[in-house]
Design a protein around this motif. Sequence first.
Motif, PDB file in Angstrom:
ATOM      1  N   VAL A  53       0.856  -1.175   0.000  1.00  0.00           N
ATOM      2  CA  VAL A  53       0.000   0.000   0.000  1.00  0.00           C
ATOM      3  C   VAL A  53       0.895   1.229   0.000  1.00  0.00           C
ATOM      4  O   VAL A  53       1.719   1.405   0.903  1.00  0.00           O
ATOM      5  N   GLU A  54       0.740   2.060  -1.010  1.00  0.00           N
ATOM      6  CA  GLU A  54       1.434   3.346  -1.032  1.00  0.00           C
ATOM      7  C   GLU A  54       0.522   4.370  -0.367  1.00  0.00           C
ATOM      8  O   GLU A  54      -0.664   4.429  -0.666  1.00  0.00           O
ATOM      9  N   VAL A  55       1.067   5.153   0.533  1.00  0.00           N
ATOM     10  CA  VAL A  55       0.300   6.166   1.262  1.00  0.00           C
ATOM     11  C   VAL A  55       0.807   7.536   0.828  1.00  0.00           C
ATOM     12  O   VAL A  55       1.994   7.830   0.963  1.00  0.00           O
ATOM     13  N   ARG A  56      -0.105   8.358   0.287  1.00  0.00           N
ATOM     14  CA  ARG A  56       0.273   9.681  -0.212  1.00  0.00           C
ATOM     15  C   ARG A  56      -0.711  10.724   0.293  1.00  0.00           C
ATOM     16  O   ARG A  56      -1.922  10.502   0.263  1.00  0.00           O
ATOM     17  N   GLY A  57      -0.198  11.848   0.752  1.00  0.00           N
ATOM     18  CA  GLY A  57      -1.054  12.948   1.159  1.00  0.00           C
ATOM     19  C   GLY A  57      -1.676  13.613  -0.054  1.00  0.00           C
ATOM     20  O   GLY A  57      -1.069  13.680  -1.120  1.00  0.00           O
ATOM     21  N   LEU A  58      -2.903  14.089   0.101  1.00  0.00           N
ATOM     22  CA  LEU A  58      -3.576  14.819  -0.963  1.00  0.00           C
ATOM     23  C   LEU A  58      -3.431  16.304  -0.687  1.00  0.00           C
ATOM     24  O   LEU A  58      -3.666  16.771   0.436  1.00  0.00           O
ATOM     25  N   VAL A  59      -3.035  17.046  -1.694  1.00  0.00           N
ATOM     26  CA  VAL A  59      -2.805  18.480  -1.566  1.00  0.00           C
ATOM     27  C   VAL A  59      -3.788  19.203  -2.463  1.00  0.00           C
ATOM     28  O   VAL A  59      -3.852  18.927  -3.666  1.00  0.00           O
ATOM     29  N   GLY A  60      -4.564  20.112  -1.893  1.00  0.00           N
ATOM     30  CA  GLY A  60      -5.541  20.867  -2.666  1.00  0.00           C
ATOM     31  C   GLY A  60      -4.876  21.776  -3.692  1.00  0.00           C
ATOM     32  O   GLY A  60      -3.704  22.132  -3.569  1.00  0.00           O
ATOM     33  N   MET A  61      -5.646  22.158  -4.677  1.00  0.00           N
ATOM     34  CA  MET A  61      -5.115  22.993  -5.762  1.00  0.00           C
ATOM     35  C   MET A  61      -5.206  24.491  -5.451  1.00  0.00           C
ATOM     36  O   MET A  61      -4.777  25.307  -6.224  1.00  0.00           O
ATOM     37  N   ASP A  62      -5.777  24.862  -4.315  1.00  0.00           N
ATOM     38  CA  ASP A  62      -5.932  26.283  -4.008  1.00  0.00           C
ATOM     39  C   ASP A  62      -4.760  26.888  -3.313  1.00  0.00           C
ATOM     40  O   ASP A  62      -3.812  26.507  -2.947  1.00  0.00           O
TER      41      ASP A  62
END
Length: 115
Positions: A106-115
């Motif tokens: 399982v790869e775990v990646r943070g999600l970063v908003g585009m704003d």
Amino acid sequence: MKEFLLIFRRDFVNKEEQPSPEQIQKMMKPWQDWMGSLAAQNKLASSGNRLASDGRVVKSDKIVTDGPYVEIKEAVGGYIVVKANDLDEAAELAKGCPVLNIGGNVEVRGLVGMD
């Protein structure tokens, strides 16, 4: 809370590693239990989807090839989005993923908003 993408990978090329229809059916309960547990903890942001085995890769020179990731044996099989305070907590949630029981990761990646 932040959102994190959990990407499920395993060997999809090696014929000996492919589960039978019966094994796939048997694997469904642990997945349902794990995702149900995440939902009960209010940690499941999106239930995600399984991914089809075929696809295309568009490269920087605009060349389209059969894919996905034709040059590697390991393929992405699906994903979900979870809520956690930080990357370490998201990784702890990933430790319960049933794909780990069949040699996947399982790869775990943070999600970063585009704003």
